[in-house]
Design a protein around this motif. Structure first.
Motif, short mmCIF file in Angstrom:
data_model
loop_
_atom_site.label_atom_id
_atom_site.label_comp_id
_atom_site.label_asym_id
_atom_site.label_seq_id
_atom_site.Cartn_x
_atom_site.Cartn_y
_atom_site.Cartn_z
N UNK A 61 -5.86 1.21 -2.54
CA UNK A 61 -6.97 0.65 -2.21
C UNK A 61 -7.84 1.57 -1.61
N UNK A 62 -7.20 2.88 -0.85
CA UNK A 62 -8.35 3.73 -0.39
C UNK A 62 -8.72 4.91 -1.47
N UNK A 143 1.55 -12.02 1.96
CA UNK A 143 1.71 -10.89 3.08
C UNK A 143 0.71 -9.92 3.02
N UNK A 144 1.02 -8.60 2.77
CA UNK A 144 0.04 -7.57 2.67
C UNK A 144 0.14 -7.06 1.04
N UNK A 145 0.49 -7.97 0.14
CA UNK A 145 0.49 -7.90 -1.10
C UNK A 145 -0.43 -8.50 -1.78
N UNK A 175 -4.16 -4.82 3.72
CA UNK A 175 -3.31 -5.06 2.51
C UNK A 175 -2.71 -3.45 2.35
N UNK A 176 -1.53 -3.22 1.78
CA UNK A 176 -0.83 -2.12 1.54
C UNK A 176 -0.35 -2.00 0.12
N UNK A 177 -0.50 -3.15 -0.74
CA UNK A 177 0.04 -2.84 -2.20
C UNK A 177 -0.72 -3.77 -3.15
N UNK A 202 9.96 -0.76 -3.56
CA UNK A 202 10.27 -0.40 -2.31
C UNK A 202 9.00 -0.65 -1.51
N UNK A 203 7.70 -0.69 -2.21
CA UNK A 203 6.36 -0.74 -1.71
C UNK A 203 6.35 -2.28 -1.42
N UNK A 204 6.78 -3.06 -2.32
CA UNK A 204 6.69 -4.58 -2.36
C UNK A 204 7.38 -5.14 -1.25
#
Length: 218
Positions: A61-62, A143-145, A175-177, A202-204
């Motif tokens: 996202x970045x 969550x953040x997915x 959000x991270x993924x 792992x990221x999920x």
């Protein structure tokens, strides 16, 4: 159906040697939530086939890529952007094909519309000056997915502009993924890339530790 029963229905994605994880089941919200939090998604109906791809395509996202022309249109406000105003219409737009068959069939409409009503699925809409829906994107947030399901455009860049605004809201929410499942030319030009399945899982796992619903910031 309990978590244990879902675990028996789906193969463990980390142990599966093939992308196909299961065949059958239904599009219930409970099954979809279990699937997405374990890296699995449906890709067909009659029968329903569930997959966990290796490699898996994601967005950072970045580090997304939008052309100068596209950024100019965004600044000019060529389209009015809304969130969750027309979820089913966005699905219909994503399903529209002049010639080819679409994977978005009746079961997908029913299942993801239920997810939307329960607050797990979301849409972003792009409207033209006549207030006609001309582009959009929809997906699932846990969550953040965020799992991006599909995007469409009936007018120039409308879908990409909707996606840009989705990215911005997700970044604001931490959000991270962002999962885009499989790489294609459009997502590649926007910055999507592939990672190994186990790296994705792992990221999920980190992204769905808190399985809360997404409250879209104003």
């Amino acid at each position: 159906m309990t978590q244990r029963n879902f675990a028996q229905f789906f193969k463990n994605p980390r142990e599966a040697k093939e992308d196909l994880i299961a065949v059958g089941g239904d599009f219930s919200a409970e099954r979809l939530l279990y699937a997405y939090t374990h890296g699995i998604f449906p890709w067909s109906e009659d029968p329903i086939r569930w997959y966990c791809l290796d490699p898996r395509a994601i967005f950072d996202l970045n580090n997304t890529h939008f052309s100068k022309t596209l950024q100019r249109k965004i600044r000019q406000g060529v389209y009015r952007i809304s969130f969750n105003e027309a979820f089913e219409a966005v699905m219909q737009g994503c399903a529209y094909r002049e010639k080819d068959n679409t994977w978005i069939t009746g079961g997908f409409y029913k299942g993801y519309s239920q997810m939307y009503r329960l607050g797990w699925a979301h849409s972003v809409e792009a409207w033209n000056e006549k207030d006609e829906l001309v582009g959009g994107v929809y997906g699932v947030a846990i969550g953040k997915f965020f799992a991006g399901e599909s995007m469409f455009a009936f007018q120039s860049d409308a879908g990409k502009i909707a996606l840009y605004h989705l990215f911005e809201k997700l970044k604001t929410s931490g959000f991270i993924l962002f999962d885009t499942q499989q790489l294609n030319h459009v997502t590649w030009t926007l910055g999507a890339y592939e990672i190994p399945k186990n790296s994705y899982l792992d990221r999920l796992q980190k992204a769905v530790v808190s399985q809360e619903k997404w409250i879209i910031p104003q």
